[in-house]
Design a protein around this motif. Structure first.
Motif, PDB file in Angstrom:
ATOM      1  N   ALA A 712       0.837  -1.204   0.000  1.00  0.00           N
ATOM      2  CA  ALA A 712       0.000   0.000   0.000  1.00  0.00           C
ATOM      3  C   ALA A 712       0.872   1.253   0.000  1.00  0.00           C
ATOM      4  O   ALA A 712       0.576   2.230  -0.702  1.00  0.00           O
ATOM      5  N   GLU A 713       1.961   1.235   0.772  1.00  0.00           N
ATOM      6  CA  GLU A 713       2.868   2.387   0.796  1.00  0.00           C
ATOM      7  C   GLU A 713       3.505   2.610  -0.570  1.00  0.00           C
ATOM      8  O   GLU A 713       3.668   3.759  -1.024  1.00  0.00           O
ATOM      9  N   ILE A 714       3.867   1.529  -1.222  1.00  0.00           N
ATOM     10  CA  ILE A 714       4.472   1.651  -2.558  1.00  0.00           C
ATOM     11  C   ILE A 714       3.465   2.223  -3.541  1.00  0.00           C
ATOM     12  O   ILE A 714       3.799   3.075  -4.389  1.00  0.00           O
ATOM     13  N   ALA A 715       2.218   1.774  -3.445  1.00  0.00           N
ATOM     14  CA  ALA A 715       1.177   2.318  -4.319  1.00  0.00           C
ATOM     15  C   ALA A 715       1.007   3.815  -4.098  1.00  0.00           C
ATOM     16  O   ALA A 715       0.821   4.584  -5.059  1.00  0.00           O
ATOM     17  N   MET A 716       1.076   4.258  -2.850  1.00  0.00           N
ATOM     18  CA  MET A 716       0.998   5.700  -2.559  1.00  0.00           C
ATOM     19  C   MET A 716       2.159   6.435  -3.213  1.00  0.00           C
ATOM     20  O   MET A 716       1.998   7.509  -3.813  1.00  0.00           O
ATOM     21  N   ALA A 717       3.366   5.858  -3.094  1.00  0.00           N
ATOM     22  CA  ALA A 717       4.540   6.493  -3.697  1.00  0.00           C
ATOM     23  C   ALA A 717       4.414   6.555  -5.216  1.00  0.00           C
ATOM     24  O   ALA A 717       4.964   7.468  -5.856  1.00  0.00           O
ATOM     25  N   ASP A 720      -0.879   6.145  -6.838  1.00  0.00           N
ATOM     26  CA  ASP A 720      -2.150   5.436  -6.969  1.00  0.00           C
ATOM     27  C   ASP A 720      -2.800   5.336  -5.588  1.00  0.00           C
ATOM     28  O   ASP A 720      -2.788   4.293  -4.946  1.00  0.00           O
ATOM     29  N   ASP A 721      -3.397   6.459  -5.141  1.00  0.00           N
ATOM     30  CA  ASP A 721      -3.956   6.481  -3.788  1.00  0.00           C
ATOM     31  C   ASP A 721      -5.187   5.597  -3.655  1.00  0.00           C
ATOM     32  O   ASP A 721      -5.486   5.088  -2.580  1.00  0.00           O
ATOM     33  N   LYS A 722      -5.910   5.387  -4.753  1.00  0.00           N
ATOM     34  CA  LYS A 722      -7.093   4.534  -4.681  1.00  0.00           C
ATOM     35  C   LYS A 722      -6.685   3.092  -4.378  1.00  0.00           C
ATOM     36  O   LYS A 722      -7.252   2.439  -3.506  1.00  0.00           O
ATOM     37  N   ARG A 723      -5.680   2.596  -5.109  1.00  0.00           N
ATOM     38  CA  ARG A 723      -5.196   1.242  -4.870  1.00  0.00           C
ATOM     39  C   ARG A 723      -4.567   1.141  -3.478  1.00  0.00           C
ATOM     40  O   ARG A 723      -4.740   0.142  -2.768  1.00  0.00           O
ATOM     41  N   ALA A 724      -3.838   2.176  -3.090  1.00  0.00           N
ATOM     42  CA  ALA A 724      -3.222   2.186  -1.765  1.00  0.00           C
ATOM     43  C   ALA A 724      -4.275   2.067  -0.681  1.00  0.00           C
ATOM     44  O   ALA A 724      -4.094   1.337   0.311  1.00  0.00           O
ATOM     45  N   ILE A 727      -5.664  -1.618  -0.527  1.00  0.00           N
ATOM     46  CA  ILE A 727      -4.717  -2.592   0.043  1.00  0.00           C
ATOM     47  C   ILE A 727      -4.530  -2.352   1.534  1.00  0.00           C
ATOM     48  O   ILE A 727      -4.481  -3.294   2.337  1.00  0.00           O
ATOM     49  N   ALA A 728      -4.426  -1.075   1.936  1.00  0.00           N
ATOM     50  CA  ALA A 728      -4.226  -0.755   3.355  1.00  0.00           C
ATOM     51  C   ALA A 728      -5.430  -1.200   4.176  1.00  0.00           C
ATOM     52  O   ALA A 728      -5.280  -1.698   5.300  1.00  0.00           O
ATOM     53  N   GLU A 729      -6.645  -1.024   3.623  1.00  0.00           N
ATOM     54  CA  GLU A 729      -7.849  -1.452   4.348  1.00  0.00           C
ATOM     55  C   GLU A 729      -7.894  -2.973   4.469  1.00  0.00           C
ATOM     56  O   GLU A 729      -8.295  -3.510   5.508  1.00  0.00           O
ATOM     57  N   ALA A 733      -7.809  -4.953   8.036  1.00  0.00           N
ATOM     58  CA  ALA A 733      -8.853  -5.918   8.390  1.00  0.00           C
ATOM     59  C   ALA A 733      -8.232  -7.237   8.857  1.00  0.00           C
ATOM     60  O   ALA A 733      -8.675  -7.830   9.850  1.00  0.00           O
ATOM     61  N   LYS A 734      -7.206  -7.703   8.155  1.00  0.00           N
ATOM     62  CA  LYS A 734      -6.544  -8.940   8.555  1.00  0.00           C
ATOM     63  C   LYS A 734      -5.881  -8.781   9.928  1.00  0.00           C
ATOM     64  O   LYS A 734      -5.926  -9.677  10.775  1.00  0.00           O
ATOM     65  N   GLN A 735      -5.276  -7.633  10.136  1.00  0.00           N
ATOM     66  CA  GLN A 735      -4.578  -7.397  11.403  1.00  0.00           C
ATOM     67  C   GLN A 735      -5.558  -7.284  12.570  1.00  0.00           C
ATOM     68  O   GLN A 735      -5.272  -7.759  13.681  1.00  0.00           O
ATOM     69  N   ARG A 736      -6.717  -6.659  12.324  1.00  0.00           N
ATOM     70  CA  ARG A 736      -7.739  -6.611  13.382  1.00  0.00           C
ATOM     71  C   ARG A 736      -8.205  -8.023  13.708  1.00  0.00           C
ATOM     72  O   ARG A 736      -8.400  -8.379  14.881  1.00  0.00           O
ATOM     73  N   GLU A 737      -8.361  -8.827  12.686  1.00  0.00           N
ATOM     74  CA  GLU A 737      -8.825 -10.205  12.893  1.00  0.00           C
ATOM     75  C   GLU A 737      -7.807 -11.011  13.692  1.00  0.00           C
ATOM     76  O   GLU A 737      -8.175 -11.817  14.562  1.00  0.00           O
ATOM     77  N   LEU A 738      -6.543 -10.780  13.421  1.00  0.00           N
ATOM     78  CA  LEU A 738      -5.472 -11.511  14.107  1.00  0.00           C
ATOM     79  C   LEU A 738      -5.147 -10.934  15.483  1.00  0.00           C
ATOM     80  O   LEU A 738      -4.422 -11.552  16.265  1.00  0.00           O
ATOM     81  N   GLY A 739      -5.657  -9.740  15.796  1.00  0.00           N
ATOM     82  CA  GLY A 739      -5.280  -9.063  17.032  1.00  0.00           C
ATOM     83  C   GLY A 739      -3.856  -8.555  16.988  1.00  0.00           C
ATOM     84  O   GLY A 739      -3.210  -8.377  18.028  1.00  0.00           O
ATOM     85  N   PHE A 740      -3.370  -8.290  15.780  1.00  0.00           N
ATOM     86  CA  PHE A 740      -1.977  -7.922  15.546  1.00  0.00           C
ATOM     87  C   PHE A 740      -1.866  -6.393  15.534  1.00  0.00           C
ATOM     88  O   PHE A 740      -1.800  -5.756  14.491  1.00  0.00           O
TER      89      PHE A 740
END
Length: 947
Positions: A712-717, A720-724, A727-729, A733-740
């Motif tokens: 996502a950071e690379i996409a921002m660079a 392509d903020d839409k793609r970023a 991907i970041a969302e 979501a995965k990290q919230r699910e994992l408690g990470f």
């Protein structure tokens, strides 16, 4: 110097006295008074004698070798002022375990001397005894008197010589310390309050040698002296070697005499039963077997109170223990001005004692960091601080700090009038060490391998591994705590381990124990077992890094940093490369997550150099660790070579996680270099490796979510903020699910940059604030720094110049601590924002920057994370603070925040310099702050300088 016996002189009404020991007549100036008895310590020095009333007792015939009181040692003065009567007979004294009178051999055993020494003392008259049936008979009083006057034990300073009435007792004045008491106001007040409570009859001040127990007891005694009808009596017990002599010594101090028909304990009991007084029993730790007799004395006497100083508690019913702590220390986190630093007790003591040997010594911005570090290095022990400060006549604080790698050789050379046990730090500790049992001494020296302390489990594990029975270890640890050689501390509430107990030695004590460990021949085995425990600890943490459980394990490892350094150093010193590599391979994520970049990289590079040519999982992990830390230090020079080697070994041995990690790091390097296509390719390849691992490795899924965030950071660079955003969302979501939460903090930061680029400032600020909070919970200062930098930019864009400047200041300090540069992509925008804030704030800019620089991280996060915070504080808060200050005080405050001195403020406002000082003190009091720096920071933070 050879000391002659005490001469006992009794004055009659004509003023003529007779020296009963030497037969010399003496005429005193107290002619016409009732007969009095005084004692004169003789030695080769001649001089006058000062009475308790301040009169000089003139001598027509000087006793051979009589000398002034000022030249006497503590024990001589104790004998001189307290021994009430010349006696040549003895009487039985009951109430003690041993029978009295005792024989010469029994006296020798009690005092730890040879029988020949005792017989010589009797022969020359310094120890009086009678002979019955061919056996010398020595009373307890005579033995106590002889012990007190022995030159090798007469090393303290007590009250002036007094003439003692034959019938009655004059209270000697308390010893008068020659130096001021520093940093003990709170402790003195607490002890005084305890002794005023009816239920507290016996209070024991405990603590290690050199912590200032005696000095504190004198302060407490002086505060209570006027409240007790029968006064305060100070009894020095350091010269006494037998518990049997404690009660006789107390009796001597009180002016009591032996009586043939009334045993001494009964006479002492009868005397104390009707008295309301305080007995200060100083240095009782080596006489703890006398505790039951002290308890019995208190049970029969309802009014007296006893204040004891001892390195160990008496452990009897009714005892109130008060542990005297080391002096307050400056923290490593807080950035304090010189005036604030000088108000901290340990620093204040160092400065005062340094001025006593170097009158022009002053705390400055140059030497203050070294002085603070010295105080921390010796753990705030007053004696150690004083001994260190005495070296300032030769060494600068910076030079002194450098030499404190080994403390005990430096912490020596105390004043000549100090007791021998307090002239060096080593002697102070040895006094306690010698009181331990052999088993306790063994445990004590073995615990020296723990640097920074240990959990109880760790201490027991290493002890058992070294052959000590588990059942004895807990008792041994308790004994060392009671003897003040070991501290037992509860883990702070901000750790997941709060409520558990750690034990540790103050650093001077640990160094002493380390010397004893080396001398015992056990060092190699003890260090090997300690290192093995450390290796086991870090290997148990291996599978939890970069997962939801990493915070708990980081908290477990954090207090063991000193132990890990010791273990790593031991393995490196011994050339045990395999063990060294196992440790670095496992522990590097801790250094990375807690932002210990410089320290971690040093160990990792050493392990790589020593393991050159190895083809193992451990070398791959160590290579990746060194590369990761170097990237975030801003040094990409060796990273590519490390990652290429790690990638090759990982593919050779089938270590997919290792190869994925190497690819991830190569992607970071490419992004920093602006090679976005290569950065994207490396991260995609890394993601494929992690996804291929699936559920076979717990760390794979969290790692994959982090790689998504990197994409996502690379996409921002790439613009392509839409793609970023998508991907970041997904990553979040995965990290919230994992408690990470650690990964979530990074994804939230990316979402904040996307929102900022899209012009949604409030949404961006919310993301950055949540990222900051999660980074703080993980204690990852690098992630905190990223969030702070963007929040500062947002605040400046929104016109909140003071808030922005504070955040810039806080970020600058954090960047300095971490040794990390500003990202090249943010450099220009950062410089423009700082310059804009400087132009807007003018003379207030420096104070706002300083306010952020000195703000503790906890408070910084608390304030910054409030979503409702505007550019200035709420009107109600500002108004409330303003209402506390007068108009003139606000004028002074405005100029103070601008950095003007008192004289400059006086000139600007056309008022006197002292008037300005008065206004500044009033501002400090009204706002409840301690320094000008704190006031400036407070004023900027809460907008008090706007009106």
């Amino acid at each position: 110097m050879t000391h002659r016996p005490v001469a006992y002189v009794e004055f009659d009404q004509s003023g003529t006295g007779v020296d009963f020991a030497a037969g010399h007549n003496v005429r005193g100036w107290d002619r016409g008074r009732a007969p009095r008895l005084i004692t004169v310590q003789t030695s080769p020095y001649r001089g006058g004698i000062v009475s308790g009333a301040g009169n000089t007792l003139g001598l027509n015939q000087h006793l051979p070798g009589s000398r002034s009181f000022a030249s006497m040692t503590m024990g001589e003065r104790q004998t001189t002022e307290a021994f009430p009567e010349h006696r040549t007979d003895t009487a039985d004294v009951s109430g003690v375990p041993d029978s009295w009178p005792c024989s010469a051999s029994e006296a020798a055993a009690l005092l730890g001397l040879s029988e020949r020494t005792i017989r010589r003392a009797i022969a020359r008259g310094s120890l009086r005894a009678t002979k019955r049936g061919g056996t010398f008979q020595i009373s307890s009083m005579e033995l106590a008197r002889y012990q007190a006057m022995r030159p090798d034990h007469c090393d303290a300073v007590l009250a002036p010589l007094q003439s003692v009435p034959r019938d009655g007792t004059e209270q000697p004045p308390l010893p008068v310390p020659l130096t001021s008491l520093v940093g003990r106001s709170r402790e003195a007040a607490a002890v005084v309050d305890l002794l005023r409570q009816p239920e507290v009859r016996l209070l024991t001040l405990t603590g290690p040698g050199g912590v200032g127990k005696t000095r504190l007891s004198l302060e407490v005694a002086s505060r209570l002296a006027g409240e007790l009808p029968d006064g305060v009596w100070f009894v020095e017990l350091a010269p006494i070697r037998s518990p049997d002599l404690v009660l006789p010594t107390i009796a001597l101090a009180l002016g009591l005499r032996e009586s043939g028909d009334r045993p001494l304990p009964i006479r002492l009991h009868d005397y104390l039963r009707t008295r309301s007084l305080l007995l200060v029993l100083d240095n009782l730790e080596h006489l703890l077997d006398a505790a039951p007799r002290i308890a019995k004395l208190l049970k029969g006497c309802p009014n007296p109170r006893i204040l004891v100083t001892s390195r160990a508690p008496l452990r009897i019913h009714g005892e109130q223990e008060f542990a005297v702590p080391p002096l307050a220390l400056p923290t490593t986190e807080a950035v304090l001005a010189v005036e604030e630093l000088s108000s901290i007790a340990s620093v204040s003591l160092f400065s005062q004692r340094a001025r006593s040997v170097k009158p022009d010594f002053a705390l400055t911005t140059v030497n203050a960091p070294a002085v603070a570090a010295i105080c921390r290095r010796v753990d705030g022990l007053p004696l150690a601080i004083e001994l260190a400060a005495a070296r300032v006549s030769l060494l600068s604080p910076a030079d002194l700090l450098e030499r404190l790698d080994r403390q005990l050789p430096v912490l020596s050379g105390g004043p000549r009038d100090q007791p021998a046990r307090l002239k060096t730090m080593s002697d102070a500790i040895a006094w306690s060490y010698d009181l331990l049992t052999p088993a306790e001494q063994t445990l004590f020296r073995r615990l020296a391998v723990f640097v920074g302390g240990a959990t109880l489990d760790a201490a027991e594990q290493v002890g058992v591994a070294l052959g000590q029975p588990l059942g004895e270890l807990l008792d041994g640890l308790s004994a060392l705590v009671h003897q003040s050689l070991l501290l037992a501390e509860e883990v702070a509430n901000d750790s997941v381990l709060h409520g558990t107990t750690r034990v540790r030695m103050l650093e001077p004590i640990r160094e002493f124990a380390e010397e004893r460990l080396v001398a015992s021949g056990e060092e190699e085995r003890a260090r090997a077992e300690h290192a093995a425990w450390c290796l086991d600890l870090v290997e148990r943490s291996d599978s939890f890094w970069f997962t939801a459980s990493q915070r708990e394990w980081a908290d477990r490892i954090e207090p063991e940093r000193g132990n890990l350094r010791a273990a790593l150093g031991w393995y490196a010193q011994r050339g045990e490369v395999a063990s060294l590599l196992r440790m670095t391979a496992t522990i590097w994520p801790f250094w990375f997550l807690r932002s210990y970049y410089a320290e971690g990289r040093e160990w990792l590079v050493l392990a790589l150099e020593m393991s050159e040519g190895a083809r193992s999982y451990e070398r791959v992990s160590t290579l990746n660790g060194a590369a990761s830390l170097s990237v975030f230090q801003g040094d990409a020079t060796p990273v590519t070579a490390w990652c290429d080697e790690g990638l090759a070994i990982a593919r050779e041995i089938g270590n997919r996680f290792g190869s994925g990690n190497a690819l991830l790091i190569l992607g970071h390097v490419a992004l920093a270099q602006g090679d976005l296509d290569r950065a994207h390719a490396m991260q995609e390849a890394a993601l494929a490796e992690m996804q291929a691992l699936g559920d076979t490795l717990p760390r794979a899924a969290p790692a994959a979510s982090v790689i998504l965030g990197n994409l996502a950071e690379i996409a921002m660079a790439q613009g392509d903020d839409k793609r970023a955003l998508l991907i970041a969302e997904e990553a979040l979501a995965k990290q919230r699910e994992l408690g990470f939460d650690w990964g979530a903090a990074q994804s939230l930061h990316t979402l904040g940059t996307v929102s900022h680029a899209r012009g949604a400032g409030n949404v961006a600020a919310a993301h950055f604030r949540e990222s900051l909070c999660l980074a703080w919970e993980q204690r990852d200062q690098r992630l905190m720094l990223r969030a702070l930098g963007h929040l500062a930019l947002l605040a400046q864009e929104q016109g909140s110049h003071e808030q922005a400047t504070q955040l810039f200041g806080a970020a600058a300090r954090l960047r300095e601590l971490l040794g990390t540069p500003i990202l090249p992509s943010l450099q220009s925008s950062h410089e423009r924002a700082v310059l804009g804030a400087k132009v807007q704030l003018g003379e207030r800019f420096a104070a706002a920057w300083e306010a952020g620089w000195v703000l503790p991280l906890t408070e910084l996060v608390s304030e910054t994370s409030r979503s409702e915070r505007a550019s200035t504080p709420g009107h109600g808060q500002t108004s409330a603070a303003h209402r506390k200050l007068t108009r003139r005080e606000r004028d002074v405050l405005r100029l103070l925040v601008a950095g003007q001195t008192d004289r400059e403020i006086a000139e600007a406002l056309f008022i006197g310099h002292r008037t300005v000082e008065t206004h500044v003190r009033a501002i400090l009091n009204k706002l409840g702050l301690a320094s000008r720096t704190a006031v400036a920071a407070y004023a900027v933070r809460y907008g008090l300088v706007r009106s």
